[in-house]
Scaffold this motif. Structure first.
Motif, PDB file in Angstrom:
ATOM      1  N   LEU A   1       1.130  -0.780   0.351  1.00  0.00           N
ATOM      2  CA  LEU A   1      -0.042  -0.073   0.044  1.00  0.00           C
ATOM      3  C   LEU A   1       1.254   1.007  -0.539  1.00  0.00           C
ATOM      4  CD1 LEU A   1      -2.660  -0.824   2.462  1.00  0.00           C
ATOM      5  CD2 LEU A   1      -3.068  -1.011   0.159  1.00  0.00           C
ATOM      6  N   GLU A   2       2.211   1.213   0.129  1.00  0.00           N
ATOM      7  CA  GLU A   2       2.824   2.766   0.485  1.00  0.00           C
ATOM      8  C   GLU A   2       3.382   2.588  -1.296  1.00  0.00           C
ATOM      9  OE1 GLU A   2       7.170   4.322   2.260  1.00  0.00           O
ATOM     10  OE2 GLU A   2       6.738   1.995   2.716  1.00  0.00           O
ATOM     11  N   THR A   3       3.405   1.858  -2.169  1.00  0.00           N
ATOM     12  CA  THR A   3       3.582   2.956  -3.704  1.00  0.00           C
ATOM     13  C   THR A   3       3.460   1.336  -4.426  1.00  0.00           C
ATOM     14  OG1 THR A   3       5.134   3.755  -5.272  1.00  0.00           O
ATOM     15  CG2 THR A   3       6.654   2.079  -3.295  1.00  0.00           C
ATOM     16  N   SER A   4       3.808   1.398  -5.265  1.00  0.00           N
ATOM     17  CA  SER A   4       3.761   0.516  -6.087  1.00  0.00           C
ATOM     18  C   SER A   4       4.333   0.260  -7.622  1.00  0.00           C
ATOM     19  CB  SER A   4       1.913  -0.019  -7.036  1.00  0.00           C
ATOM     20  OG  SER A   4       1.817   1.525  -8.208  1.00  0.00           O
ATOM     21  N   MET A   5       4.332  -0.472  -8.157  1.00  0.00           N
ATOM     22  CA  MET A   5       5.361  -0.385  -9.636  1.00  0.00           C
ATOM     23  C   MET A   5       5.014   0.118 -10.557  1.00  0.00           C
ATOM     24  SD  MET A   5       7.820  -3.529  -9.542  1.00  0.00           S
ATOM     25  CE  MET A   5       8.336  -4.058  -7.429  1.00  0.00           C
ATOM     26  N   ALA A   6       3.630   0.616 -10.854  1.00  0.00           N
ATOM     27  CA  ALA A   6       2.841   1.560 -11.649  1.00  0.00           C
ATOM     28  C   ALA A   6       2.708   2.979 -11.613  1.00  0.00           C
ATOM     29  CB  ALA A   6       1.175   0.555 -11.431  1.00  0.00           C
ATOM     30  N   ASP A   7       2.926   3.241 -10.174  1.00  0.00           N
ATOM     31  CA  ASP A   7       3.066   4.160  -9.637  1.00  0.00           C
ATOM     32  C   ASP A   7       4.591   4.155  -9.770  1.00  0.00           C
ATOM     33  OD1 ASP A   7       0.419   4.376  -8.271  1.00  0.00           O
ATOM     34  OD2 ASP A   7       1.032   4.189  -5.969  1.00  0.00           O
TER      35      ASP A   7
END
Length: 248
Positions: free
Chosen positions: A58-64
Protein backbone atom coordinates in the motif's frame (compact mmCIF):
# COMPACT_ATOMS: atom_id res chain seq x y z
CA UNK A 1 17.13 -2.66 0.96
CA UNK A 2 20.16 -4.90 1.02
CA UNK A 3 22.36 -7.01 -1.22
CA UNK A 4 21.06 -10.61 -1.28
CA UNK A 5 23.12 -13.21 0.54
CA UNK A 6 23.20 -16.82 -0.61
CA UNK A 7 21.21 -18.43 -3.38
CA UNK A 8 18.05 -16.58 -4.41
CA UNK A 9 15.15 -18.44 -6.01
CA UNK A 10 14.12 -16.67 -9.20
CA UNK A 11 10.33 -16.26 -9.48
CA UNK A 12 8.78 -17.72 -12.62
CA UNK A 13 7.49 -14.34 -13.69
CA UNK A 14 11.01 -12.91 -13.57
CA UNK A 15 12.37 -15.79 -15.64
CA UNK A 16 9.75 -15.07 -18.26
CA UNK A 17 10.56 -11.37 -18.33
CA UNK A 18 14.27 -12.17 -18.70
CA UNK A 19 13.56 -13.97 -21.97
CA UNK A 20 16.47 -16.34 -21.44
CA UNK A 21 19.06 -13.72 -20.51
CA UNK A 22 21.31 -14.45 -17.49
CA UNK A 23 20.02 -13.09 -14.18
CA UNK A 24 21.82 -11.82 -11.09
CA UNK A 25 19.98 -10.89 -7.89
CA UNK A 26 21.14 -7.42 -6.83
CA UNK A 27 18.68 -6.17 -4.17
CA UNK A 28 16.12 -7.45 -1.73
CA UNK A 29 13.85 -5.50 0.59
CA UNK A 30 11.97 -5.99 3.85
CA UNK A 31 8.63 -6.88 2.24
CA UNK A 32 10.00 -9.66 0.03
CA UNK A 33 10.70 -7.62 -3.08
CA UNK A 34 13.60 -8.64 -5.32
CA UNK A 35 15.55 -6.85 -8.03
CA UNK A 36 17.51 -8.73 -10.68
CA UNK A 37 19.87 -7.57 -13.38
CA UNK A 38 19.34 -9.27 -16.74
CA UNK A 39 22.36 -9.20 -19.00
CA UNK A 40 21.37 -8.84 -22.64
CA UNK A 41 23.51 -11.26 -24.59
CA UNK A 42 21.99 -11.29 -28.08
CA UNK A 43 21.23 -8.72 -30.73
CA UNK A 44 17.53 -9.50 -30.26
CA UNK A 45 17.49 -8.77 -26.53
CA UNK A 46 16.56 -5.49 -24.87
CA UNK A 47 20.12 -5.07 -23.59
CA UNK A 48 21.01 -4.92 -19.91
CA UNK A 49 17.99 -4.19 -17.75
CA UNK A 50 16.66 -4.41 -14.22
CA UNK A 51 13.65 -6.53 -13.27
CA UNK A 52 11.86 -5.59 -10.05
CA UNK A 53 9.36 -8.06 -8.62
CA UNK A 54 7.54 -7.99 -5.31
CA UNK A 55 4.26 -8.28 -3.40
CA UNK A 56 1.65 -5.59 -3.76
CA UNK A 57 2.12 -2.96 -1.06
CA UNK A 58 0.00 0.00 0.00
CA UNK A 59 2.88 2.43 0.50
CA UNK A 60 3.70 2.66 -3.21
CA UNK A 61 3.48 0.53 -6.33
CA UNK A 62 5.53 -0.25 -9.39
CA UNK A 63 2.79 1.28 -11.51
CA UNK A 64 3.30 4.48 -9.51
CA UNK A 65 7.02 4.23 -10.15
CA UNK A 66 6.50 3.71 -13.88
CA UNK A 67 4.34 6.84 -14.02
CA UNK A 68 6.92 8.87 -12.14
CA UNK A 69 9.82 7.65 -14.25
CA UNK A 70 7.98 8.57 -17.42
CA UNK A 71 7.23 12.03 -16.05
CA UNK A 72 10.79 12.69 -14.83
CA UNK A 73 12.63 11.29 -17.86
CA UNK A 74 12.62 14.51 -19.93
CA UNK A 75 14.36 16.40 -17.13
CA UNK A 76 16.84 14.07 -15.39
CA UNK A 77 18.61 10.74 -16.10
CA UNK A 78 16.30 7.96 -14.84
CA UNK A 79 15.69 4.41 -16.09
CA UNK A 80 13.56 3.92 -19.18
CA UNK A 81 10.49 1.80 -18.46
CA UNK A 82 10.23 -1.21 -20.78
CA UNK A 83 7.33 -3.04 -19.12
CA UNK A 84 5.30 -3.15 -15.95
CA UNK A 85 2.35 -5.17 -14.74
CA UNK A 86 0.73 -7.04 -11.88
CA UNK A 87 -1.37 -10.04 -10.93
CA UNK A 88 -3.51 -10.75 -7.89
CA UNK A 89 -0.57 -10.81 -5.47
CA UNK A 90 2.56 -9.38 -7.09
CA UNK A 91 3.77 -6.66 -9.43
CA UNK A 92 6.81 -6.14 -11.63
CA UNK A 93 8.74 -3.43 -13.42
CA UNK A 94 11.36 -3.79 -16.15
CA UNK A 95 13.69 -0.87 -16.89
CA UNK A 96 16.67 -0.38 -19.14
CA UNK A 97 19.95 -0.26 -17.23
CA UNK A 98 21.62 3.12 -16.86
CA UNK A 99 25.40 3.58 -16.91
CA UNK A 100 27.23 3.81 -13.62
CA UNK A 101 27.16 1.89 -10.37
CA UNK A 102 25.18 2.34 -7.19
CA UNK A 103 26.76 4.58 -4.58
CA UNK A 104 27.01 1.49 -2.36
CA UNK A 105 28.91 -0.59 -4.90
CA UNK A 106 32.13 -1.89 -3.25
CA UNK A 107 34.04 0.61 -5.41
CA UNK A 108 32.31 3.48 -3.58
CA UNK A 109 32.09 1.93 -0.14
CA UNK A 110 35.88 2.05 -0.33
CA UNK A 111 35.81 5.76 -1.28
CA UNK A 112 32.98 7.36 0.71
CA UNK A 113 34.33 10.89 0.30
CA UNK A 114 33.82 10.74 -3.47
CA UNK A 115 30.53 8.88 -3.20
CA UNK A 116 28.98 11.25 -0.66
CA UNK A 117 29.94 14.26 -2.75
CA UNK A 118 28.37 12.69 -5.85
CA UNK A 119 25.15 11.82 -4.01
CA UNK A 120 24.78 15.35 -2.63
CA UNK A 121 25.46 16.94 -6.00
CA UNK A 122 23.13 14.51 -7.74
CA UNK A 123 20.31 15.23 -5.33
CA UNK A 124 20.73 18.97 -5.85
CA UNK A 125 20.68 18.45 -9.63
CA UNK A 126 17.46 16.46 -9.36
CA UNK A 127 15.81 19.14 -7.23
CA UNK A 128 16.93 21.90 -9.61
CA UNK A 129 15.85 20.05 -12.76
CA UNK A 130 12.40 18.72 -11.94
CA UNK A 131 9.67 21.37 -12.29
CA UNK A 132 7.37 21.85 -9.32
CA UNK A 133 4.79 23.56 -11.52
CA UNK A 134 2.91 20.85 -13.30
CA UNK A 135 4.20 17.98 -11.19
CA UNK A 136 1.18 15.73 -10.56
CA UNK A 137 2.68 13.91 -7.58
CA UNK A 138 2.51 14.94 -3.92
CA UNK A 139 4.95 13.81 -1.23
CA UNK A 140 4.13 16.52 1.27
CA UNK A 141 3.57 15.84 4.96
CA UNK A 142 -0.27 15.55 4.82
CA UNK A 143 -0.06 13.11 1.90
CA UNK A 144 2.54 10.97 3.68
CA UNK A 145 0.53 10.87 6.90
CA UNK A 146 -2.61 9.94 4.94
CA UNK A 147 -0.70 7.15 3.19
CA UNK A 148 0.55 5.85 6.52
CA UNK A 149 -3.01 5.90 7.90
CA UNK A 150 -4.23 3.77 4.98
CA UNK A 151 -1.56 1.22 5.92
CA UNK A 152 -2.64 1.21 9.55
CA UNK A 153 0.40 3.19 10.73
CA UNK A 154 -0.37 5.75 13.43
CA UNK A 155 1.83 8.83 13.11
CA UNK A 156 2.20 10.67 16.43
CA UNK A 157 0.24 13.91 16.60
CA UNK A 158 3.47 15.79 17.28
CA UNK A 159 4.57 14.91 13.73
CA UNK A 160 1.52 16.38 12.00
CA UNK A 161 2.85 19.93 11.87
CA UNK A 162 6.03 20.32 9.83
CA UNK A 163 8.54 23.17 10.08
CA UNK A 164 7.96 25.99 7.59
CA UNK A 165 8.94 25.05 4.04
CA UNK A 166 12.55 25.88 3.20
CA UNK A 167 12.29 25.27 -0.56
CA UNK A 168 9.54 23.38 -2.33
CA UNK A 169 10.98 20.93 -4.89
CA UNK A 170 10.08 17.67 -6.57
CA UNK A 171 11.64 15.21 -4.15
CA UNK A 172 13.09 11.83 -5.03
CA UNK A 173 11.03 10.22 -2.27
CA UNK A 174 13.70 7.65 -1.33
CA UNK A 175 16.97 9.58 -1.49
CA UNK A 176 18.98 6.96 0.42
CA UNK A 177 22.47 6.79 -1.05
CA UNK A 178 22.07 3.45 -2.93
CA UNK A 179 19.63 5.16 -5.29
CA UNK A 180 22.25 7.43 -6.88
CA UNK A 181 24.36 6.02 -9.70
CA UNK A 182 27.99 7.12 -10.04
CA UNK A 183 30.38 6.77 -12.98
CA UNK A 184 33.99 5.63 -12.79
CA UNK A 185 35.16 9.24 -12.56
CA UNK A 186 33.13 9.79 -9.38
CA UNK A 187 30.31 11.89 -10.85
CA UNK A 188 26.62 11.13 -10.42
CA UNK A 189 24.96 9.90 -13.63
CA UNK A 190 21.41 8.94 -12.67
CA UNK A 191 18.74 8.20 -10.09
CA UNK A 192 16.72 5.04 -9.48
CA UNK A 193 13.79 3.85 -7.31
CA UNK A 194 11.51 6.85 -7.69
CA UNK A 195 8.25 5.22 -6.66
CA UNK A 196 7.47 7.95 -4.09
CA UNK A 197 8.65 10.96 -6.13
CA UNK A 198 6.58 14.06 -5.44
CA UNK A 199 6.47 17.68 -4.37
CA UNK A 200 7.73 18.41 -0.83
CA UNK A 201 10.25 20.46 1.12
CA UNK A 202 13.76 19.63 -0.07
CA UNK A 203 14.69 18.64 3.49
CA UNK A 204 12.36 15.65 3.19
CA UNK A 205 15.01 14.23 0.83
CA UNK A 206 18.09 15.86 2.30
CA UNK A 207 17.49 14.58 5.82
CA UNK A 208 17.07 10.99 4.63
CA UNK A 209 20.05 11.12 2.27
CA UNK A 210 22.27 12.45 5.06
CA UNK A 211 20.94 9.90 7.54
CA UNK A 212 21.58 7.04 5.12
CA UNK A 213 25.28 7.88 4.85
CA UNK A 214 25.77 6.41 8.31
CA UNK A 215 23.99 3.17 7.37
CA UNK A 216 26.22 2.72 4.34
CA UNK A 217 29.56 4.42 5.07
CA UNK A 218 29.63 4.78 8.84
CA UNK A 219 29.34 7.90 11.02
CA UNK A 220 30.66 11.32 10.10
CA UNK A 221 29.45 11.82 6.51
CA UNK A 222 26.07 13.54 6.95
CA UNK A 223 27.43 17.09 6.99
CA UNK A 224 29.59 16.36 3.94
CA UNK A 225 26.50 15.34 1.97
CA UNK A 226 24.63 18.51 2.96
CA UNK A 227 27.68 20.59 2.00
CA UNK A 228 27.92 18.85 -1.39
CA UNK A 229 24.24 19.63 -1.93
CA UNK A 230 25.10 23.27 -1.35
CA UNK A 231 23.22 24.43 1.76
CA UNK A 232 23.96 25.05 5.40
CA UNK A 233 22.93 22.40 7.95
CA UNK A 234 19.40 22.81 9.31
CA UNK A 235 19.15 20.69 12.46
CA UNK A 236 15.43 21.42 13.04
CA UNK A 237 14.22 20.40 9.58
CA UNK A 238 16.68 17.52 9.40
CA UNK A 239 15.46 16.09 12.72
CA UNK A 240 11.81 16.47 11.78
CA UNK A 241 12.12 14.73 8.42
CA UNK A 242 14.27 11.95 9.86
CA UNK A 243 11.58 11.32 12.46
CA UNK A 244 8.83 11.47 9.83
CA UNK A 245 10.70 8.92 7.69
CA UNK A 246 11.02 6.57 10.63
CA UNK A 247 7.38 7.11 11.67
CA UNK A 248 5.83 6.47 8.27
Amino acid sequence: MSIPVGEIEVPGRVRGLAEGDPLDAVWTNAIGGLTFRATGRTADSHGDRFLKWGPRHLETSMADEADRLAWAAPFIPVPEVLEHGSDATHEWLVTRALPGRSAVDPRWIADPETAVRAVGQGLRALHDALPVDGCPFDWGVPARIANARRRGVVVPATMHEAPPIDRLVVCHGDACVPNTLIDDAGAWVGHVDLGALGVADRWADLAVAAMSTEWNYGPGWADALVAAYGVEPDPVRAAYYRDLWNAT
